[in-house]
Design a protein around this motif. Structure first.
Motif, PDB file in Angstrom:
ATOM      1  N   LYS A   1       1.646   3.813  -3.235  1.00  0.00           N
ATOM      2  CA  LYS A   1       1.332   5.237  -3.059  1.00  0.00           C
ATOM      3  C   LYS A   1       2.556   6.087  -3.387  1.00  0.00           C
ATOM      4  O   LYS A   1       2.470   7.073  -4.129  1.00  0.00           O
ATOM      5  CB  LYS A   1       0.848   5.502  -1.619  1.00  0.00           C
ATOM      6  CG  LYS A   1       0.398   6.922  -1.386  1.00  0.00           C
ATOM      7  CD  LYS A   1      -0.845   7.229  -2.214  1.00  0.00           C
ATOM      8  CE  LYS A   1      -1.408   8.601  -1.895  1.00  0.00           C
ATOM      9  NZ  LYS A   1      -2.522   8.931  -2.795  1.00  0.00           N
ATOM     10  N   LYS A   2       3.704   5.683  -2.861  1.00  0.00           N
ATOM     11  CA  LYS A   2       4.938   6.446  -3.061  1.00  0.00           C
ATOM     12  C   LYS A   2       5.395   6.424  -4.518  1.00  0.00           C
ATOM     13  O   LYS A   2       5.778   7.451  -5.082  1.00  0.00           O
ATOM     14  CB  LYS A   2       6.037   5.886  -2.158  1.00  0.00           C
ATOM     15  CG  LYS A   2       7.359   6.596  -2.266  1.00  0.00           C
ATOM     16  CD  LYS A   2       8.391   6.003  -1.317  1.00  0.00           C
ATOM     17  CE  LYS A   2       9.726   6.686  -1.487  1.00  0.00           C
ATOM     18  NZ  LYS A   2      10.749   6.102  -0.605  1.00  0.00           N
TER      19      LYS A   2
ATOM     20  N   ASP B   1       1.601   6.889  -6.837  1.00  0.00           N
ATOM     21  CA  ASP B   1       0.569   7.776  -6.315  1.00  0.00           C
ATOM     22  C   ASP B   1      -0.834   7.203  -6.508  1.00  0.00           C
ATOM     23  O   ASP B   1      -1.763   7.883  -6.942  1.00  0.00           O
ATOM     24  CB  ASP B   1       0.668   9.181  -6.932  1.00  0.00           C
ATOM     25  CG  ASP B   1      -0.153  10.199  -6.141  1.00  0.00           C
ATOM     26  OD1 ASP B   1      -0.330  10.000  -4.916  1.00  0.00           O
ATOM     27  OD2 ASP B   1      -0.623  11.182  -6.748  1.00  0.00           O
ATOM     28  N   VAL B   2      -0.964   5.893  -6.234  1.00  0.00           N
ATOM     29  CA  VAL B   2      -2.270   5.243  -6.294  1.00  0.00           C
ATOM     30  C   VAL B   2      -2.655   4.773  -4.897  1.00  0.00           C
ATOM     31  O   VAL B   2      -1.803   4.480  -4.060  1.00  0.00           O
ATOM     32  CB  VAL B   2      -2.290   4.038  -7.272  1.00  0.00           C
ATOM     33  CG1 VAL B   2      -2.056   4.497  -8.693  1.00  0.00           C
ATOM     34  CG2 VAL B   2      -1.293   2.974  -6.871  1.00  0.00           C
ATOM     35  N   ASP B   3      -3.952   4.736  -4.664  1.00  0.00           N
ATOM     36  CA  ASP B   3      -4.459   4.223  -3.394  1.00  0.00           C
ATOM     37  C   ASP B   3      -4.740   2.731  -3.555  1.00  0.00           C
ATOM     38  O   ASP B   3      -5.337   2.307  -4.551  1.00  0.00           O
ATOM     39  CB  ASP B   3      -5.728   4.960  -2.986  1.00  0.00           C
ATOM     40  CG  ASP B   3      -5.450   6.423  -2.659  1.00  0.00           C
ATOM     41  OD1 ASP B   3      -4.412   6.693  -2.025  1.00  0.00           O
ATOM     42  OD2 ASP B   3      -6.256   7.286  -3.057  1.00  0.00           O
TER      43      ASP B   3
ATOM     44  N   LYS C   1       0.843  -1.200   0.000  1.00  0.00           N
ATOM     45  CA  LYS C   1       0.000   0.000   0.000  1.00  0.00           C
ATOM     46  C   LYS C   1       0.878   1.251   0.000  1.00  0.00           C
ATOM     47  O   LYS C   1       0.685   2.153  -0.818  1.00  0.00           O
ATOM     48  CB  LYS C   1      -0.924  -0.015   1.218  1.00  0.00           C
ATOM     49  CG  LYS C   1      -1.830   1.189   1.312  1.00  0.00           C
ATOM     50  CD  LYS C   1      -2.738   1.097   2.530  1.00  0.00           C
ATOM     51  CE  LYS C   1      -3.646   2.305   2.606  1.00  0.00           C
ATOM     52  NZ  LYS C   1      -4.598   2.184   3.730  1.00  0.00           N
ATOM     53  N   ALA C   2       1.847   1.296   0.897  1.00  0.00           N
ATOM     54  CA  ALA C   2       2.747   2.454   0.984  1.00  0.00           C
ATOM     55  C   ALA C   2       3.640   2.563  -0.251  1.00  0.00           C
ATOM     56  O   ALA C   2       3.874   3.667  -0.764  1.00  0.00           O
ATOM     57  CB  ALA C   2       3.598   2.359   2.250  1.00  0.00           C
TER      58      ALA C   2
END
Length: 131
Positions: free
Chosen positions: A43-44, A47-49, A39-40
């Protein structure tokens, strides 16, 4: 043949499930060498959830040593991955690779014996988590 074993924990937080999984691995002689928070990372990097998804790289040192003695390139398949994912709030699926299934392509009888031992230990891990 399935390539993994799995179970679900209901009414559990993701962090509780990670702790319970690490403890179950420890009881079967595995240590966690890597922990990847997808997840992290997603995102990093993109840039997706994404939902909670963690990959634990588990290793049983004595069995890894036996596998490496039997087949020196088997390190390409180590450590054994265990995933935790929370697609639904407070319901966590835990799945572990079936090393015997993933190593079928390797034609080595000594390795098959080790893989079957690891398979049984990982099955116990998954069974112990759901208790």
């Amino acid at each position: 043949m399935d390539y993994y074993f799995s179970t679900q924990l209901k009414n559990s937080t993701f962090d509780e499930a990670i702790s319970k999984t690490k403890e179950a691995l420890k009881l079967e002689g595995f240590g966690v060498l890597t922990e990847i928070d997808m997840k992290a990372t997603l995102k990093k990097k993109l840039d997706v959830d994404f939902y909670n998804y963690t990959i634990l790289g588990a290793c049983n040192p004595s069995l890894a040593y036996k596998a490496l003695e039997a087949e020196d390139k088997i390190g390409t398949m180590l450590p054994c991955n265990v995933i935790l994912q929370e697609k639904e709030k407070n319901t966590i699926e835990i799945a572990a690779v079936d090393p015997a299934a993933s190593m079928q392509a390797v034609r080595n009888d000594a390795l098959i014996t080790v893989a079957e031992t690891v398979r049984e230990k990982l099955k116990k891990v998954i069974q112990n988590i759901s208790k």
